[in-house]
Design an enzyme around this catalytic site. Sequence first.
Site, short mmCIF file in Angstrom:
data_model
loop_
_atom_site.label_atom_id
_atom_site.label_comp_id
_atom_site.label_asym_id
_atom_site.label_seq_id
_atom_site.Cartn_x
_atom_site.Cartn_y
_atom_site.Cartn_z
N ASP A 104 0.84 -1.20 0.00
CA ASP A 104 0.00 0.00 0.00
C ASP A 104 0.88 1.26 0.00
OD1 ASP A 104 0.85 -0.14 2.61
OD2 ASP A 104 -1.13 0.14 3.52
N SER A 105 2.21 1.06 -0.02
CA SER A 105 3.13 2.18 -0.28
C SER A 105 2.86 2.73 -1.68
CB SER A 105 4.59 1.73 -0.15
OG SER A 105 4.82 0.56 -0.90
N ASP A 142 -1.17 -6.01 -0.34
CA ASP A 142 -1.52 -5.37 0.93
C ASP A 142 -3.01 -5.10 1.02
OD1 ASP A 142 0.48 -5.01 2.79
OD2 ASP A 142 1.24 -3.17 1.88
N LYS A 146 -1.42 -9.29 2.79
CA LYS A 146 -0.66 -8.83 3.97
C LYS A 146 -1.51 -7.79 4.68
CE LYS A 146 3.14 -5.98 3.76
NZ LYS A 146 2.70 -4.79 4.52
N GLU A 159 -1.56 -5.23 8.54
CA GLU A 159 -0.75 -4.70 9.63
C GLU A 159 -1.40 -4.95 10.99
OE1 GLU A 159 0.03 -0.54 8.87
OE2 GLU A 159 0.89 -0.96 6.89
N GLU A 175 9.14 -4.02 10.49
CA GLU A 175 9.56 -2.75 9.90
C GLU A 175 10.14 -1.83 10.97
OE1 GLU A 175 6.81 -0.94 7.18
OE2 GLU A 175 7.96 0.92 7.09
O1 KIV Z 1 3.57 -1.09 1.60
C1 KIV Z 1 4.75 -1.50 1.60
O2 KIV Z 1 5.55 -1.23 0.69
C2 KIV Z 1 5.19 -2.31 2.74
C3 KIV Z 1 6.64 -2.63 2.84
C4 KIV Z 1 7.40 -1.44 3.24
C5 KIV Z 1 6.89 -3.77 3.74
O3 KIV Z 1 4.40 -2.68 3.54
#
Ligand code: KIV
Length: 272
Positions: A52-53, A91, A121, A123, A190
């Site tokens: 989600d980056s 994510d 994934k 959090e 992280e």
């Molecule tokens: O969203 C992302 O890129 C991440 C990584 C930094 C692990 O969660």
Amino acid sequence: MPYLQTEVTKVTTHVLQNMKRQGEKIAMLTAYDYSMARLLDRTKIDVVLVGDSAANVMDGYQTTLPITLDEMIFYGASVVRAIKRALVVVDMPFGTYQGNSKLALASAIRIMKETGADAVKLEGGEEVLESISRILTAGIPVMGHLGLTPQSINKFGTYAVRATDQQEASRLLHDAQVLQQAGCFAVVLEKIPAALAQQATQQLTIPTIGIGAGPHTDGQVLVLQDMLGITQQFQPRYLRLYGNFGEEISRAVCQYVSDVKQQQFPNEKEQY
Ligand code: KIV
């Protein structure tokens, strides 16, 4: 180039588990689009994360909170179309799994059905256990994410290193056990102290993937555009630059603009 792939054997969660057992490090990078993912697919990258980056890198938001499930599905499907070998993880965006495990399952099912990804994934630790458990009941592999969890930036108030005090460190180790017992196949750690990441890695049987968590995790992950020098404004201590493609792209575009203005492009061979 030894890390260009020659034959395709799909990476699965079991392969990652075996890599941990055999002490082979796991290499993971983000990707959000087809063209970059195709380049990654030429290599022996083990895991591709549609993070989600993307909210920062692709959409230009300050935090990861605004990105939607529809956007993550769009990016995820683009990446899946390009990847043959790596395990693709998508994510779950903010607001699609916290506090409502039925919503979490529905979101995860949409991701899996509409992208063709291999896993999701999300959090958090014990507070999202119910969501994780429900997703797993549908046979969807889940990767956890502890330490600096960017979707909680408004609670943290800072992107500084997490779990530097004993209380938060103990909580992280506890949460890591909770994720493992729930059935997560791996966990991202992280921006936490290297010694704590080492302790978590030793205590867990599932692989840990670190970002800013030192060398002792079972694998490493970076944001592709960061390590390629494209997102030049973001330079945390843990980031190693493997290229300066931001400069290279600007140079190439400046040259193109100049050639067009000077009527140097196209030439006689570049026309019909
Ligand atoms: O969203 C992302 O890129 C991440 C990584 C930094 C692990 O969660």
